[in-house]
Design a protein around this motif. Structure first.
Motif, short mmCIF file in Angstrom:
data_model
loop_
_atom_site.label_atom_id
_atom_site.label_comp_id
_atom_site.label_asym_id
_atom_site.label_seq_id
_atom_site.Cartn_x
_atom_site.Cartn_y
_atom_site.Cartn_z
N UNK A 111 3.87 2.14 1.16
CA UNK A 111 3.60 0.74 1.51
C UNK A 111 4.44 -0.21 0.66
N UNK A 112 4.61 0.12 -0.61
CA UNK A 112 5.44 -0.73 -1.46
C UNK A 112 6.88 -0.72 -0.96
N UNK A 113 7.36 0.46 -0.58
CA UNK A 113 8.71 0.57 -0.03
C UNK A 113 8.82 -0.22 1.27
N UNK A 114 7.82 -0.07 2.14
CA UNK A 114 7.85 -0.81 3.40
C UNK A 114 7.77 -2.31 3.15
N UNK A 115 6.97 -2.71 2.18
CA UNK A 115 6.84 -4.13 1.85
C UNK A 115 8.18 -4.68 1.35
N UNK A 116 8.85 -3.93 0.48
CA UNK A 116 10.15 -4.37 0.00
C UNK A 116 11.14 -4.48 1.16
N UNK A 117 11.11 -3.48 2.05
CA UNK A 117 12.00 -3.49 3.21
C UNK A 117 11.68 -4.69 4.10
N UNK A 118 10.39 -4.96 4.30
CA UNK A 118 9.99 -6.10 5.14
C UNK A 118 10.42 -7.42 4.51
#
Length: 166
Positions: free
Chosen positions: A66-73
């Motif tokens: 989720x942290x990775x996805x949040x950074x990507x988002x």
């Protein structure tokens, strides 16, 4: 006979035998089920601990995802904003160019209209001046001109006056 504190008699033997029987009965009826219950409880607790560890690992894994996805988002959001800003700037520039082109066309049309109006006024002025000149010439000469002579005089006058700049 006085009995001492510890005396060897059949009562002691029966007490020892009763204690052994009671111990065996309790072992069979109580110790074994309690031991099994305790062992089962211990296994359940160990299994719960292992399950909790695996769930914690899964939670950590998902947290990282989720942290990775949040950074990507967030990065994607910044790119979208940047792209929208570029499009807005391009559109503004295009609108400015279109407005400049339209204003240039309007100025050109206005200049052409001014030229037409100027030419029209000049032509009307020439016509009026030629009529006045003919009338004055007719009065001066004191005779009436026929239509053919009238047209010839107008043409001569126009040729002379037409070359002059007003």
């Amino acid at each position: 006979m006085k009995a001492g504190l510890v005396e060897f008699s059949w009562t002691i033997v029966f007490q020892i035998v009763n204690t052994i029987i009671l111990f065996l009965a309790l072992k069979k009826l109580l110790f074994k089920p309690v031991s099994e219950f305790m062992k089962s409880r211990k296994d359940d607790i160990a299994a719960s601990i292992e399950e909790a560890k695996s769930k914690n690992e899964e939670v950590e894994k998902r947290k990282k995802e989720y942290e990775t996805k949040l950074q990507f988002a967030e990065q994607e959001g910044r790119e979208i904003v940047k792209e929208a800003s570029k499009k807005a700037e391009a559109r503004a520039s295009q609108m400015k160019k279109e407005a400049e082109i339209e204003s240039a066309k309007m100025i050109e049309r206005a200049e052409e209209e001014i030229k037409r109006q100027n030419q029209k006024a000049m032509n009307e002025l020439k016509d009026e001046m030629s009529s006045l000149a003919i009338m004055a010439a007719g009065k001066i000469i004191g005779k009436s001109l026929d239509k053919e002579k009238h047209q010839m005089l107008i043409k001569e006058f126009m040729d002379e006056v037409g070359g002059a700049r007003w």
